[in-house]
Design a protein around this motif. Structure first.
Motif, PDB file in Angstrom:
ATOM      1  N   SER A  51       1.086  -1.292  -0.150  1.00 39.70           N
ATOM      2  CA  SER A  51      -0.106  -0.072   0.170  1.00 39.70           C
ATOM      3  C   SER A  51       0.918   1.257   0.057  1.00 39.70           C
ATOM      4  O   SER A  51       1.811   1.264   0.681  1.00 39.70           O
ATOM      5  N   TRP A  52       0.686   2.208  -1.131  1.00 39.94           N
ATOM      6  CA  TRP A  52       1.444   3.395  -0.731  1.00 39.94           C
ATOM      7  C   TRP A  52       1.008   4.302   0.336  1.00 39.94           C
ATOM      8  O   TRP A  52       1.719   4.888   0.668  1.00 39.94           O
ATOM      9  N   PHE A  53      -0.007   4.117   0.813  1.00 42.25           N
ATOM     10  CA  PHE A  53      -0.712   4.820   2.010  1.00 42.25           C
ATOM     11  C   PHE A  53      -0.020   4.505   3.312  1.00 42.25           C
ATOM     12  O   PHE A  53       0.671   5.189   3.877  1.00 42.25           O
ATOM     13  N   ASP A  54       0.160   3.270   3.680  1.00 40.56           N
ATOM     14  CA  ASP A  54       0.755   2.638   5.010  1.00 40.56           C
ATOM     15  C   ASP A  54       1.616   1.786   4.786  1.00 40.56           C
ATOM     16  O   ASP A  54       2.062   1.032   5.869  1.00 40.56           O
ATOM     17  N   SER A  55       2.181   1.282   3.792  1.00 41.54           N
ATOM     18  CA  SER A  55       3.425   0.256   3.392  1.00 41.54           C
ATOM     19  C   SER A  55       2.680  -1.154   3.819  1.00 41.54           C
ATOM     20  O   SER A  55       3.572  -1.858   3.818  1.00 41.54           O
ATOM     21  N   ALA A  56       1.482  -1.164   4.017  1.00 45.78           N
ATOM     22  CA  ALA A  56       0.930  -2.442   4.194  1.00 45.78           C
ATOM     23  C   ALA A  56       1.347  -3.830   3.075  1.00 45.78           C
ATOM     24  O   ALA A  56       0.936  -3.254   2.123  1.00 45.78           O
ATOM     25  N   THR A  57       1.853  -4.673   3.511  1.00 44.08           N
ATOM     26  CA  THR A  57       2.528  -5.747   2.285  1.00 44.08           C
ATOM     27  C   THR A  57       1.450  -6.999   2.256  1.00 44.08           C
ATOM     28  O   THR A  57       1.008  -7.267   3.339  1.00 44.08           O
ATOM     29  N   TYR A  58       1.467  -7.566   1.300  1.00 44.36           N
ATOM     30  CA  TYR A  58       0.771  -8.914   1.087  1.00 44.36           C
ATOM     31  C   TYR A  58       1.615  -9.697   0.070  1.00 44.36           C
ATOM     32  O   TYR A  58       2.337  -9.318  -0.824  1.00 44.36           O
ATOM     33  N   TYR A  59       2.002 -11.116   0.561  1.00 44.26           N
ATOM     34  CA  TYR A  59       2.619 -11.809  -0.481  1.00 44.26           C
ATOM     35  C   TYR A  59       1.862 -13.420  -0.578  1.00 44.26           C
ATOM     36  O   TYR A  59       1.298 -13.544   0.558  1.00 44.26           O
ATOM     37  N   PRO A  60       1.912 -14.022  -1.533  1.00 44.16           N
ATOM     38  CA  PRO A  60       1.382 -15.340  -1.558  1.00 44.16           C
ATOM     39  C   PRO A  60       2.369 -16.188  -0.892  1.00 44.16           C
ATOM     40  O   PRO A  60       3.562 -15.905  -0.657  1.00 44.16           O
ATOM     41  N   ASP A  61       1.921 -17.334  -0.449  1.00 40.62           N
ATOM     42  CA  ASP A  61       2.948 -18.295   0.415  1.00 40.62           C
ATOM     43  C   ASP A  61       3.815 -18.766  -0.547  1.00 40.62           C
ATOM     44  O   ASP A  61       4.866 -19.092   0.096  1.00 40.62           O
ATOM     45  N   SER A  62       3.747 -18.918  -1.564  1.00 35.71           N
ATOM     46  CA  SER A  62       4.877 -19.283  -2.562  1.00 35.71           C
ATOM     47  C   SER A  62       5.962 -18.319  -2.669  1.00 35.71           C
ATOM     48  O   SER A  62       7.317 -18.882  -2.908  1.00 35.71           O
ATOM     49  N   VAL A  63       5.876 -17.095  -2.150  1.00 34.90           N
ATOM     50  CA  VAL A  63       7.221 -16.492  -2.194  1.00 34.90           C
ATOM     51  C   VAL A  63       7.833 -15.781  -0.557  1.00 34.90           C
ATOM     52  O   VAL A  63       8.566 -14.963  -0.609  1.00 34.90           O
ATOM     53  N   LYS A  64       6.616 -16.017   0.213  1.00 35.04           N
ATOM     54  CA  LYS A  64       6.698 -15.559   1.556  1.00 35.04           C
ATOM     55  C   LYS A  64       8.017 -15.691   2.128  1.00 35.04           C
ATOM     56  O   LYS A  64       8.566 -17.093   2.001  1.00 35.04           O
ATOM     57  N   GLY A  65       8.812 -14.916   2.606  1.00 37.94           N
ATOM     58  CA  GLY A  65      10.300 -15.455   3.162  1.00 37.94           C
ATOM     59  C   GLY A  65      11.551 -15.083   2.140  1.00 37.94           C
ATOM     60  O   GLY A  65      12.375 -14.872   2.697  1.00 37.94           O
ATOM     61  N   ARG A  66      11.236 -15.005   1.162  1.00 38.33           N
ATOM     62  CA  ARG A  66      12.033 -14.772   0.086  1.00 38.33           C
ATOM     63  C   ARG A  66      12.011 -13.383  -0.828  1.00 38.33           C
ATOM     64  O   ARG A  66      13.066 -12.859  -1.146  1.00 38.33           O
ATOM     65  N   ILE A  82      14.537  -9.953  -4.003  1.00 42.44           N
ATOM     66  CA  ILE A  82      14.401 -11.432  -4.163  1.00 42.44           C
ATOM     67  C   ILE A  82      15.723 -12.090  -3.778  1.00 42.44           C
ATOM     68  O   ILE A  82      16.743 -12.072  -4.065  1.00 42.44           O
ATOM     69  N   ASN A  83      15.663 -12.827  -2.662  1.00 41.07           N
ATOM     70  CA  ASN A  83      16.808 -13.701  -2.114  1.00 41.07           C
ATOM     71  C   ASN A  83      16.500 -15.157  -2.529  1.00 41.07           C
ATOM     72  O   ASN A  83      15.515 -15.662  -2.747  1.00 41.07           O
ATOM     73  N   SER A  84      17.462 -15.755  -2.097  1.00 38.88           N
ATOM     74  CA  SER A  84      17.670 -17.372  -2.505  1.00 38.88           C
ATOM     75  C   SER A  84      17.022 -17.716  -3.751  1.00 38.88           C
ATOM     76  O   SER A  84      16.202 -18.716  -4.071  1.00 38.88           O
ATOM     77  N   LEU A  85      17.588 -16.820  -4.654  1.00 39.57           N
ATOM     78  CA  LEU A  85      16.887 -17.320  -6.146  1.00 39.57           C
ATOM     79  C   LEU A  85      17.284 -18.603  -6.791  1.00 39.57           C
ATOM     80  O   LEU A  85      18.174 -19.241  -6.294  1.00 39.57           O
ATOM     81  N   ASN A  86      16.035 -19.222  -7.379  1.00 45.06           N
ATOM     82  CA  ASN A  86      16.316 -20.571  -7.891  1.00 45.06           C
ATOM     83  C   ASN A  86      15.756 -20.541  -9.303  1.00 45.06           C
ATOM     84  O   ASN A  86      15.163 -19.633  -9.803  1.00 45.06           O
ATOM     85  N   PRO A  87      16.196 -21.367  -9.978  1.00 48.01           N
ATOM     86  CA  PRO A  87      15.790 -21.365 -11.538  1.00 48.01           C
ATOM     87  C   PRO A  87      14.324 -21.097 -11.575  1.00 48.01           C
ATOM     88  O   PRO A  87      13.898 -20.711 -12.890  1.00 48.01           O
ATOM     89  N   GLU A  88      13.517 -21.618 -10.730  1.00 43.54           N
ATOM     90  CA  GLU A  88      11.854 -21.409 -10.959  1.00 43.54           C
ATOM     91  C   GLU A  88      11.587 -20.009 -10.865  1.00 43.54           C
ATOM     92  O   GLU A  88      10.452 -19.701 -11.022  1.00 43.54           O
ATOM     93  N   ASP A  89      12.344 -18.979 -10.636  1.00 41.56           N
ATOM     94  CA  ASP A  89      11.956 -17.881 -10.187  1.00 41.56           C
ATOM     95  C   ASP A  89      12.406 -16.981 -11.825  1.00 41.56           C
ATOM     96  O   ASP A  89      11.922 -15.850 -11.805  1.00 41.56           O
ATOM     97  N   THR A  90      12.915 -17.755 -12.889  1.00 46.51           N
ATOM     98  CA  THR A  90      13.098 -17.132 -14.107  1.00 46.51           C
ATOM     99  C   THR A  90      11.706 -16.867 -14.768  1.00 46.51           C
ATOM    100  O   THR A  90      10.900 -17.497 -14.802  1.00 46.51           O
ATOM    101  N   ALA A  91      11.743 -15.580 -14.911  1.00 46.01           N
ATOM    102  CA  ALA A  91      10.378 -14.905 -15.532  1.00 46.01           C
ATOM    103  C   ALA A  91      10.662 -13.567 -15.776  1.00 46.01           C
ATOM    104  O   ALA A  91      11.843 -12.727 -15.566  1.00 46.01           O
ATOM    105  N   VAL A  92       9.706 -12.862 -16.604  1.00 48.22           N
ATOM    106  CA  VAL A  92       9.696 -11.353 -16.798  1.00 48.22           C
ATOM    107  C   VAL A  92       8.778 -10.877 -15.494  1.00 48.22           C
ATOM    108  O   VAL A  92       7.855 -11.448 -15.196  1.00 48.22           O
ATOM    109  N   TYR A  93       9.302 -10.040 -14.838  1.00 45.52           N
ATOM    110  CA  TYR A  93       8.618  -9.549 -13.780  1.00 45.52           C
ATOM    111  C   TYR A  93       8.305  -8.171 -14.206  1.00 45.52           C
ATOM    112  O   TYR A  93       8.926  -7.267 -14.753  1.00 45.52           O
ATOM    113  N   TYR A  94       7.021  -7.940 -13.693  1.00 47.33           N
ATOM    114  CA  TYR A  94       6.333  -6.612 -14.126  1.00 47.33           C
ATOM    115  C   TYR A  94       5.891  -5.944 -12.515  1.00 47.33           C
ATOM    116  O   TYR A  94       5.417  -6.428 -11.776  1.00 47.33           O
TER     117      TYR A  94
END
Length: 121
Positions: A51-66, A82-94
């Motif tokens: 959130s631009w207003f209060d910086s509240a964040t949200y992550y899906p479980d698949s990436v939480k912690g990294r 993005i930490n602990s990158l693995n080949p499955e993270d290969t993608a175009v990021y938008y």
């Protein structure tokens, strides 16, 4: 709102990368910023929002912690660490932006041009 993503590249597995998104526009306090990724042959996947207003964040479980999303009000930048990158993270990021309360699936979403992240094993 206009967005420009940068910071992608080729990284070895286990490494880290920080993506940046330059944001232009007004009344950003009513917006939520997000990062998505799309791997070859797969659908676009949500990975983080803030959130631009209060910086509240949200992550899906698949990436939480990294993945860590952050924003800089003064510089009008949004980041994705993005930490602990693995080949499955290969993608175009938008990076993306929408007014709070709207769906990421709707027409009211602004998209940046994407930045390629490639993780080698």
């Amino acid at each position: 709102v206009q967005l420009q993503a940068s910071g992608g590249g080729l990284v070895q597995a286990g490494g880290s990368l920080k993506l940046s998104c330059a944001v232009s526009g007004r009344a950003l306090s009513s917006y939520r910023m997000g990062w998505f990724r799309q791997a070859p042959g797969k659908e676009r996947e949500f990975v983080a929002s803030i959130s631009w207003f209060d910086s509240a964040t949200y992550y899906p479980d698949s990436v939480k912690g990294r993945f860590t999303i952050s924003r800089d009000n003064a510089e009008k930048m949004v980041y994705l660490q993005i930490n602990s990158l693995n080949p499955e993270d290969t993608a175009v990021y938008y990076c993306a932006a929408k007014a709070e309360g709207l769906s990421w699936l709707g027409r009211g979403v602004s998209w940046g041009q994407g930045t390629q992240v490639t993780v080698s094993s």
